[in-house]
Motif scaffolding. Structure first.
Motif, PDB file in Angstrom:
ATOM      1  N   GLN A   1      11.762  25.662  -3.490  1.00 52.37           N
ATOM      2  CA  GLN A   1      13.020  26.335  -3.208  1.00 52.37           C
ATOM      3  C   GLN A   1      13.401  26.055  -1.755  1.00 52.37           C
ATOM      4  N   VAL A   2      14.672  25.883  -1.489  1.00 51.18           N
ATOM      5  CA  VAL A   2      15.124  25.674  -0.130  1.00 51.18           C
ATOM      6  C   VAL A   2      15.324  27.020   0.541  1.00 51.18           C
ATOM      7  N   GLN A   3      14.989  27.103   1.791  1.00 59.56           N
ATOM      8  CA  GLN A   3      15.189  28.321   2.567  1.00 59.56           C
ATOM      9  C   GLN A   3      16.103  27.994   3.734  1.00 59.56           C
ATOM     10  N   LEU A   4      17.098  28.868   3.958  1.00 61.18           N
ATOM     11  CA  LEU A   4      18.030  28.689   5.060  1.00 61.18           C
ATOM     12  C   LEU A   4      17.756  29.767   6.106  1.00 61.18           C
TER      13      LEU A   4
ATOM     14  N   ALA B   1      19.029  26.151   9.700  1.00 64.18           N
ATOM     15  CA  ALA B   1      18.116  25.072   9.344  1.00 64.18           C
ATOM     16  C   ALA B   1      17.608  25.283   7.931  1.00 64.18           C
ATOM     17  N   ALA B   2      17.668  24.231   7.139  1.00 62.96           N
ATOM     18  CA  ALA B   2      17.149  24.275   5.777  1.00 62.96           C
ATOM     19  C   ALA B   2      15.743  23.709   5.755  1.00 62.96           C
ATOM     20  N   SER B   3      14.846  24.432   5.129  1.00 64.76           N
ATOM     21  CA  SER B   3      13.457  23.984   5.066  1.00 64.76           C
ATOM     22  C   SER B   3      13.117  23.512   3.664  1.00 64.76           C
ATOM     23  N   GLY B   4      12.111  22.661   3.578  1.00 64.36           N
ATOM     24  CA  GLY B   4      11.687  22.127   2.294  1.00 64.36           C
ATOM     25  C   GLY B   4      11.748  20.614   2.297  1.00 64.36           C
ATOM     26  N   SER B   5      11.226  20.018   1.238  1.00 63.20           N
ATOM     27  CA  SER B   5      11.243  18.560   1.116  1.00 63.20           C
ATOM     28  C   SER B   5      12.587  18.146   0.532  1.00 63.20           C
ATOM     29  N   ILE B   6      13.564  18.096   1.417  1.00 65.69           N
ATOM     30  CA  ILE B   6      14.949  17.918   1.015  1.00 65.69           C
ATOM     31  C   ILE B   6      15.380  16.468   1.117  1.00 65.69           C
ATOM     32  N   PHE B   7      16.019  16.005   0.073  1.00 71.91           N
ATOM     33  CA  PHE B   7      16.607  14.662   0.099  1.00 71.91           C
ATOM     34  C   PHE B   7      18.048  14.727   0.580  1.00 71.91           C
TER      35      PHE B   7
ATOM     36  N   ASP C   1      23.770  18.017  10.876  1.00 72.55           N
ATOM     37  CA  ASP C   1      22.874  16.887  11.094  1.00 72.55           C
ATOM     38  C   ASP C   1      22.142  16.685   9.777  1.00 72.55           C
ATOM     39  N   ASN C   2      22.540  15.672   9.027  1.00 71.18           N
ATOM     40  CA  ASN C   2      21.948  15.448   7.712  1.00 71.18           C
ATOM     41  C   ASN C   2      20.458  15.100   7.803  1.00 71.18           C
ATOM     42  N   ALA C   3      20.074  14.406   8.835  1.00 73.32           N
ATOM     43  CA  ALA C   3      18.667  14.016   8.978  1.00 73.32           C
ATOM     44  C   ALA C   3      17.775  15.234   9.199  1.00 73.32           C
ATOM     45  N   LYS C   4      18.316  16.242   9.873  1.00 71.69           N
ATOM     46  CA  LYS C   4      17.542  17.454  10.163  1.00 71.69           C
ATOM     47  C   LYS C   4      17.870  18.600   9.219  1.00 71.69           C
ATOM     48  N   ASN C   5      18.823  18.380   8.329  1.00 68.96           N
ATOM     49  CA  ASN C   5      19.247  19.427   7.382  1.00 68.96           C
ATOM     50  C   ASN C   5      19.658  20.702   8.110  1.00 68.96           C
ATOM     51  N   THR C   6      20.482  20.536   9.108  1.00 69.03           N
ATOM     52  CA  THR C   6      20.990  21.674   9.861  1.00 69.03           C
ATOM     53  C   THR C   6      22.517  21.691   9.832  1.00 69.03           C
ATOM     54  N   VAL C   7      23.053  22.878   9.951  1.00 64.95           N
ATOM     55  CA  VAL C   7      24.486  23.050  10.076  1.00 64.95           C
ATOM     56  C   VAL C   7      24.728  24.071  11.176  1.00 64.95           C
ATOM     57  N   SER C   8      25.737  23.830  11.970  1.00 66.76           N
ATOM     58  CA  SER C   8      26.031  24.713  13.088  1.00 66.76           C
ATOM     59  C   SER C   8      27.511  25.081  13.097  1.00 66.76           C
TER      60      SER C   8
ATOM     61  N   TYR D   1      26.719  34.218   7.250  1.00 66.36           N
ATOM     62  CA  TYR D   1      25.722  33.693   6.326  1.00 66.36           C
ATOM     63  C   TYR D   1      25.846  32.182   6.207  1.00 66.36           C
ATOM     64  N   CYS D   2      24.735  31.532   6.237  1.00 59.32           N
ATOM     65  CA  CYS D   2      24.665  30.098   5.978  1.00 59.32           C
ATOM     66  C   CYS D   2      24.568  29.880   4.471  1.00 59.32           C
ATOM     67  N   TYR D   3      25.118  28.777   4.007  1.00 55.37           N
ATOM     68  CA  TYR D   3      25.189  28.514   2.564  1.00 55.37           C
ATOM     69  C   TYR D   3      24.948  27.042   2.284  1.00 55.37           C
ATOM     70  N   ALA D   4      24.266  26.780   1.191  1.00 54.03           N
ATOM     71  CA  ALA D   4      24.071  25.409   0.712  1.00 54.03           C
ATOM     72  C   ALA D   4      24.384  25.381  -0.772  1.00 54.03           C
ATOM     73  N   ASP D   5      25.266  24.466  -1.185  1.00 54.20           N
ATOM     74  CA  ASP D   5      25.683  24.540  -2.583  1.00 54.20           C
ATOM     75  C   ASP D   5      24.728  23.820  -3.523  1.00 54.20           C
ATOM     76  N   ARG D   6      24.417  22.604  -3.281  1.00 53.43           N
ATOM     77  CA  ARG D   6      23.558  21.825  -4.185  1.00 53.43           C
ATOM     78  C   ARG D   6      22.549  21.053  -3.336  1.00 53.43           C
ATOM     79  N   THR D   7      21.304  21.412  -3.497  1.00 55.66           N
ATOM     80  CA  THR D   7      20.225  20.765  -2.755  1.00 55.66           C
ATOM     81  C   THR D   7      19.420  19.892  -3.688  1.00 55.66           C
ATOM     82  N   VAL D   8      19.213  18.660  -3.287  1.00 59.23           N
ATOM     83  CA  VAL D   8      18.367  17.737  -4.046  1.00 59.23           C
ATOM     84  C   VAL D   8      17.069  17.556  -3.261  1.00 59.23           C
ATOM     85  N   PHE D   9      15.952  17.856  -3.900  1.00 57.31           N
ATOM     86  CA  PHE D   9      14.655  17.695  -3.255  1.00 57.31           C
ATOM     87  C   PHE D   9      14.140  16.276  -3.473  1.00 57.31           C
ATOM     88  N   THR D  10      13.168  15.904  -2.700  1.00 54.95           N
ATOM     89  CA  THR D  10      12.630  14.544  -2.776  1.00 54.95           C
ATOM     90  C   THR D  10      11.953  14.266  -4.102  1.00 54.95           C
TER      91      THR D  10
END
Length: 122
Positions: A1-4, A23-29, A72-79, A94-103
Motif C-alpha cells: 500500500q502507498v502511504q502519503l 512524500a509517497a512511500s513504497g516500491s512505486i513505479f 518530482d516523479n523520481a522522488k514521488n513527491t508533490v509540493s 490533504y495530499c492525494y494520489a489517484d492511481r499508483t502503480v507499484f513496481t
C-alpha cells in the motif's frame, strides 16, 4: 500500500507564505495524478490543485496565481507553494494520489495523506 506523508503546515501571518510537501512511500513505479485538497471547519473537502505525471496542472479558481503545485516523479513527491496567504485559506490540507502503480504491478487507488494544518492569522 502507498502511504502519503505531508509536512510543512503551520501557523503563518496574513500575507505570508508556506510550502507543503508530500512524500509517497513504497516500491512505486508511477503515480498518475497527485494533488492537494483542503477542508475547513464545517465545510466539505475541496480541490486545491492537482498535477499529472506529465506535469499538467489544475487549480481551483480561488488559488490561481497564488498557489503553485509541482512534483518530482523520481522522488514521488508533490509540493504546494502558497503565497500571499489570507485567513480564509485556513484548513487542513490533504495530499492525494489517484492511481499508483507499484513496481510489482500492483495498483492502489485514491490514497490520502493524514492532513496537515495550515492556519493563517489576521
Amino acid at each position: 500500500q502507498v502511504q502519503l506523508v505531508e509536512s510543512g503546515g503551520g501557523l503563518v501571518q496574513s500575507g505570508g507564505s508556506l510550502t507543503l510537501s508530500c512524500a509517497a512511500s513504497g516500491s512505486i513505479f508511477r503515480i498518475n495524478t497527485m494533488g492537494w485538497y483542503r477542508q475547513a471547519p464545517g465545510k466539505q473537502r475541496e480541490l486545491v490543485a492537482t498535477i499529472t505525471s506529465a506535469s499538467r496542472t489544475n487549480y481551483a479558481d480561488s488559488v490561481k496565481g497564488q498557489f503553485t503545485i509541482f512534483r518530482d516523479n523520481a522522488k514521488n513527491t508533490v509540493s504546494l507553494q502558497m503565497n500571499s496567504l489570507r485567513p480564509e485559506v485556513t484548513a487542513v490540507y490533504y495530499c492525494y494520489a489517484d492511481r499508483t502503480v507499484f513496481t510489482d504491478g500492483r495498483l492502489a487507488f485514491d490514497v490520502w495523506g493524514q492532513g496537515t494544518q495550515v492556519t493563517v492569522s489576521s
